[in-house]
Design a protein around this motif. Structure first.
Motif, PDB file in Angstrom:
ATOM      1  N   GLN A 236       8.979   6.670   9.973  1.00  0.00           N
ATOM      2  CA  GLN A 236      10.120   7.211  10.618  1.00  0.00           C
ATOM      3  C   GLN A 236       9.522   8.235  11.776  1.00  0.00           C
ATOM      4  O   GLN A 236      10.120   9.104  12.442  1.00  0.00           O
ATOM      5  CB  GLN A 236      10.452   8.628   9.743  1.00  0.00           C
ATOM      6  N   TYR A 237       8.448   7.790  12.472  1.00  0.00           N
ATOM      7  CA  TYR A 237       7.905   8.261  13.711  1.00  0.00           C
ATOM      8  C   TYR A 237       8.737   8.257  14.667  1.00  0.00           C
ATOM      9  O   TYR A 237       8.672   9.136  15.473  1.00  0.00           O
ATOM     10  CB  TYR A 237       6.462   7.597  13.782  1.00  0.00           C
ATOM     11  N   PHE A 238       9.674   7.059  14.925  1.00  0.00           N
ATOM     12  CA  PHE A 238      10.522   7.049  16.206  1.00  0.00           C
ATOM     13  C   PHE A 238      11.345   8.115  16.206  1.00  0.00           C
ATOM     14  O   PHE A 238      11.938   8.483  17.294  1.00  0.00           O
ATOM     15  CB  PHE A 238      11.197   5.554  15.825  1.00  0.00           C
ATOM     16  N   GLY A 475      15.991  -0.234   3.414  1.00  0.00           N
ATOM     17  CA  GLY A 475      14.904  -1.005   3.591  1.00  0.00           C
ATOM     18  C   GLY A 475      13.530  -0.221   3.790  1.00  0.00           C
ATOM     19  O   GLY A 475      12.226  -0.864   3.489  1.00  0.00           O
ATOM     20  N   SER A 476      13.585   0.546   4.549  1.00  0.00           N
ATOM     21  CA  SER A 476      12.480   1.359   4.749  1.00  0.00           C
ATOM     22  C   SER A 476      11.768   2.108   3.698  1.00  0.00           C
ATOM     23  O   SER A 476      10.572   2.388   3.653  1.00  0.00           O
ATOM     24  CB  SER A 476      12.962   2.590   6.267  1.00  0.00           C
ATOM     25  N   TRP A 477      12.594   2.671   2.934  1.00  0.00           N
ATOM     26  CA  TRP A 477      12.376   3.287   1.767  1.00  0.00           C
ATOM     27  C   TRP A 477      11.576   2.497   0.846  1.00  0.00           C
ATOM     28  O   TRP A 477      10.518   2.666   0.350  1.00  0.00           O
ATOM     29  CB  TRP A 477      13.516   4.111   0.963  1.00  0.00           C
ATOM     30  N   LEU A 478      12.023   1.113   0.767  1.00  0.00           N
ATOM     31  CA  LEU A 478      11.462   0.363   0.021  1.00  0.00           C
ATOM     32  C   LEU A 478       9.780  -0.251   0.357  1.00  0.00           C
ATOM     33  O   LEU A 478       9.055  -0.256  -0.367  1.00  0.00           O
ATOM     34  CB  LEU A 478      12.187  -1.013  -0.180  1.00  0.00           C
ATOM     35  N   LYS A 479      10.119  -0.429   1.689  1.00  0.00           N
ATOM     36  CA  LYS A 479       8.878  -0.743   2.519  1.00  0.00           C
ATOM     37  C   LYS A 479       7.639   0.267   2.231  1.00  0.00           C
ATOM     38  O   LYS A 479       6.481   0.057   2.266  1.00  0.00           O
ATOM     39  CB  LYS A 479       9.016  -0.889   4.096  1.00  0.00           C
ATOM     40  N   ALA A 480       8.134   1.418   2.381  1.00  0.00           N
ATOM     41  CA  ALA A 480       7.127   2.647   2.304  1.00  0.00           C
ATOM     42  C   ALA A 480       6.694   2.918   0.981  1.00  0.00           C
ATOM     43  O   ALA A 480       5.600   3.580   0.705  1.00  0.00           O
ATOM     44  CB  ALA A 480       7.681   3.928   2.646  1.00  0.00           C
ATOM     45  N   SER A 481       7.443   2.687  -0.016  1.00  0.00           N
ATOM     46  CA  SER A 481       7.128   3.031  -1.367  1.00  0.00           C
ATOM     47  C   SER A 481       6.775   1.832  -2.609  1.00  0.00           C
ATOM     48  O   SER A 481       6.479   2.324  -3.521  1.00  0.00           O
ATOM     49  CB  SER A 481       8.590   3.836  -2.056  1.00  0.00           C
ATOM     50  N   TRP A 482       7.174   0.783  -2.087  1.00  0.00           N
ATOM     51  CA  TRP A 482       6.859  -0.543  -2.963  1.00  0.00           C
ATOM     52  C   TRP A 482       5.446  -0.492  -3.492  1.00  0.00           C
ATOM     53  O   TRP A 482       5.497  -0.675  -4.832  1.00  0.00           O
ATOM     54  CB  TRP A 482       7.478  -1.835  -2.551  1.00  0.00           C
ATOM     55  N   LYS A 483       4.590  -0.256  -2.906  1.00  0.00           N
ATOM     56  CA  LYS A 483       3.093  -0.368  -3.513  1.00  0.00           C
ATOM     57  C   LYS A 483       2.910   0.800  -4.402  1.00  0.00           C
ATOM     58  O   LYS A 483       2.500   0.391  -5.541  1.00  0.00           O
ATOM     59  CB  LYS A 483       2.189  -0.118  -2.365  1.00  0.00           C
ATOM     60  N   TYR A 484       3.342   1.849  -4.194  1.00  0.00           N
ATOM     61  CA  TYR A 484       3.307   3.246  -5.123  1.00  0.00           C
ATOM     62  C   TYR A 484       4.202   2.818  -6.616  1.00  0.00           C
ATOM     63  O   TYR A 484       3.869   3.099  -7.467  1.00  0.00           O
ATOM     64  CB  TYR A 484       3.804   4.380  -4.459  1.00  0.00           C
ATOM     65  N   ILE A 485       5.345   2.319  -6.133  1.00  0.00           N
ATOM     66  CA  ILE A 485       6.129   2.062  -7.219  1.00  0.00           C
ATOM     67  C   ILE A 485       5.566   0.995  -8.297  1.00  0.00           C
ATOM     68  O   ILE A 485       5.596   1.161  -9.548  1.00  0.00           O
ATOM     69  CB  ILE A 485       7.643   1.694  -6.818  1.00  0.00           C
ATOM     70  N   SER A 486       4.899   0.023  -7.732  1.00  0.00           N
ATOM     71  CA  SER A 486       4.300  -1.083  -8.268  1.00  0.00           C
ATOM     72  C   SER A 486       3.026  -0.442  -9.198  1.00  0.00           C
ATOM     73  O   SER A 486       2.828  -0.989 -10.343  1.00  0.00           O
ATOM     74  CB  SER A 486       3.713  -2.079  -7.368  1.00  0.00           C
TER      75      SER A 486
END
Length: 503
Positions: A236-238, A475-486
């Motif tokens: 979300q830097y943009f 999509g951004s939420w999934l990209k940012a969080s998928w590793k942590y959810i895994s």
């Protein structure tokens, strides 16, 4: 000539009532084709594995479908009524409505956020645990965006991004829901359908709360550290400047708890502490721990206290839905009295809160109707026997993992805690016994799956409302969080194995 295109109709998932009603019809149809059967019962009334035998089937018709939820509410000789569970849901709504009217919780949250704003790791940990507490005691879910907007100004002012705030609210509340120490909307209802006390397994659920919420806090701090080190690491830097302008502006006013609000906040904390203590099976943990039983016997047999309170008090540790319902009524009325509300206003708040959860409360007898039809139709034992020969015959570890995955799939399509418990627990709880684990362990599996799914699924209200509120696309939420959810999934599996191997 301009050709008008017919707008495409979007698929809308039917509500929980419709789903369960169709399940009732399906179960009635099943009684026409599935042979009747029965199991021998042990002293606790549980089915004994390996004792299945055929009996005559009892086909269920349309009138039986109509009557099933009604019998599910009041009960009969074969199925206990769900009215105490439904009442618990509504009275919990009354208690939360009183807390919302008083406003003490929101003011206290803002105060905590400002107190720890100089150290972002402490702030994240404290806020995540607070969100976890709300998740584990009241099933915080739909209201998540309120907390999100409350925390955003401070999170952004520390140079962090909206993803951090999202993680605190979504991960925090849903890790708490995954543990659900005394959550009446998941553990309470699921335990009631399974025929066990919400206190069964409470020690393990308390342990998982500390582990899962602590793990989430650590993961969020790691992400925050990465963004703090290099803001461009944020997806979300943009739009960071836009977020600052939209969310970080404050009027400078700082609300403080009044003396009355402070007392009500203490009532809020005390209520959940009493609930936890009252549901812990103390004597089963230690046969010599009889302090609550001794105190209660003294109160019941004392002339003065016995005359004032009656002589039928139940010791802490043996409470069930009836006692919790009484506690909620008393605490709601005491809170109104402390705030100086008239008795009419207090009663109106109590009724308004209960009315807000009538729809949820009615799901319970509707779900119990499934059990009514299967029991009357004599097919419960046959269905269980089929499951016993398949899932129930698996090694315990494999059984637990498969059930967890099955529940994840089901929770994705039925993200309602009451709906999921209603549709599955009457079958899954007895199946757990056949597999050699406690019914309370199946409740844990169900809770873990719900908490995990509500962190990422597009059917999760908290995910979709919170991401939309802060302009983060899905999509951004999934990209940012998928590793942590895994990693959260792995932690859940490890805890489930610990539960069946050690506890």
């Amino acid at each position: 000539m301009e050709i008008q295109q017919t707008p495409k109709r979007k698929f809308k998932s039917p509500n929980t009532y419709v789903i369960i009603f169709f399940v009732l019809i399906l179960v009635a149809i099943m009684t026409w084709f599935i042979p009747g059967g029965q199991y021998q019962l042990d002293e606790a009334g549980r089915n004994v594995a390996g004792t299945y035998s055929r009996v005559a089937a009892n086909r269920q018709g349309l009138w039986d479908v109509i009557m099933a939820p009604i019998i599910g509410m009041v009960g009969n000789d074969q199925v206990s009524g769900a009215i105490t569970i439904s009442l618990n849901v509504m009275l919990f709504g009354s208690f939360l409505e009183m807390m919302d009217t008083v406003g003490a919780i929101n003011i206290a949250l803002k105060g905590v956020a400002k107190k720890y704003q100089t150290n972002y790791t402490v702030l994240i940990t404290v806020l995540t645990f607070i969100m976890g507490i709300f998740g584990t005691v009241q099933g915080a879910y739909e209201e998540g965006f309120v907390y999100l907007l409350m925390f955003l100004p401070i999170i952004l002012s520390l140079g962090l991004d909206t993803i951090v705030a999202l993680m605190i609210v979504i991960f925090g509340t849903q890790a708490g829901c995954a543990a659900s120490i005394v959550n009446p909307f998941s553990t309470g209802i699921a335990s009631g359908i399974a025929g066990i006390s919400p206190g069964e397994g409470i020690i393990f659920r308390a342990l998982t709360f500390v582990i899962l919420v602590g793990f989430c806090s650590f993961m969020i701090c790691q992400y925050a550290k990465k963004v703090k080190k290099n803001p461009k690491n944020s997806l979300q830097y943009f739009r960071y400047q836009q977020d600052l302008e939209e969310f970080a502006s404050t009027d400078g006013d700082e609300e403080k708890l009044s003396a009355r609000q402070r007392k009500v906040f203490i009532i809020f904390v005390m209520t959940f502490l009493i609930m936890i203590v009252s549901l812990v099976p103390w004597k089963s943990l230690n046969a010599n721990f009889t302090i609550f039983e001794t105190m209660t016997n003294w109160l019941n047999n004392n002339v003065v206290t016995g005359s004032i309170f009656g002589n039928d008090l139940i010791p802490l540790g043996d409470w069930y839905f009836n006692e919790i319902n009484g506690l909620l009524i008393v605490m709601t009325i005491i809170s109104g009295f402390i705030m100086g509300y008239s008795i009419d206003k207090t009663i109106n708040i109590l009724i308004k809160g209960a009315a807000g959860l009538v729809s949820t409360a009615f799901i319970v007898p509707l779900a119990r109707g499934i059990q009514v039809l299967m029991t009357k139709g004599n097919i419960t034992a046959t269905v269980l026997n089929s499951c016993e020969k398949t899932l129930g015959s698996l090694p315990t570890i494999l059984f637990v993992i498969i059930c967890f995955i099955v529940y994840i799939v089901l929770a994705t399509f039925i993200p309602s805690s009451t709906g999921l418990a209603a549709a599955t627990m009457s079958i899954m709880a007895p199946l757990a016994v056949f597999a050699g684990i406690q019914e309370s362990s199946m409740v844990v599996i169900y809770n873990f799956a719900l908490g995990l799914v509500k962190m990422f699924a597009p059917t999760s209200i908290i995910v979709m409302t919170c991401t939309q509120a802060v302009h983060v696309d899905y999509g951004s939420w999934l990209k940012a969080s998928w590793k942590y959810i895994s990693l959260f999934f792995v932690a859940c599996v490890a805890l489930l194995l610990l539960n069946v191997l050690v506890f």
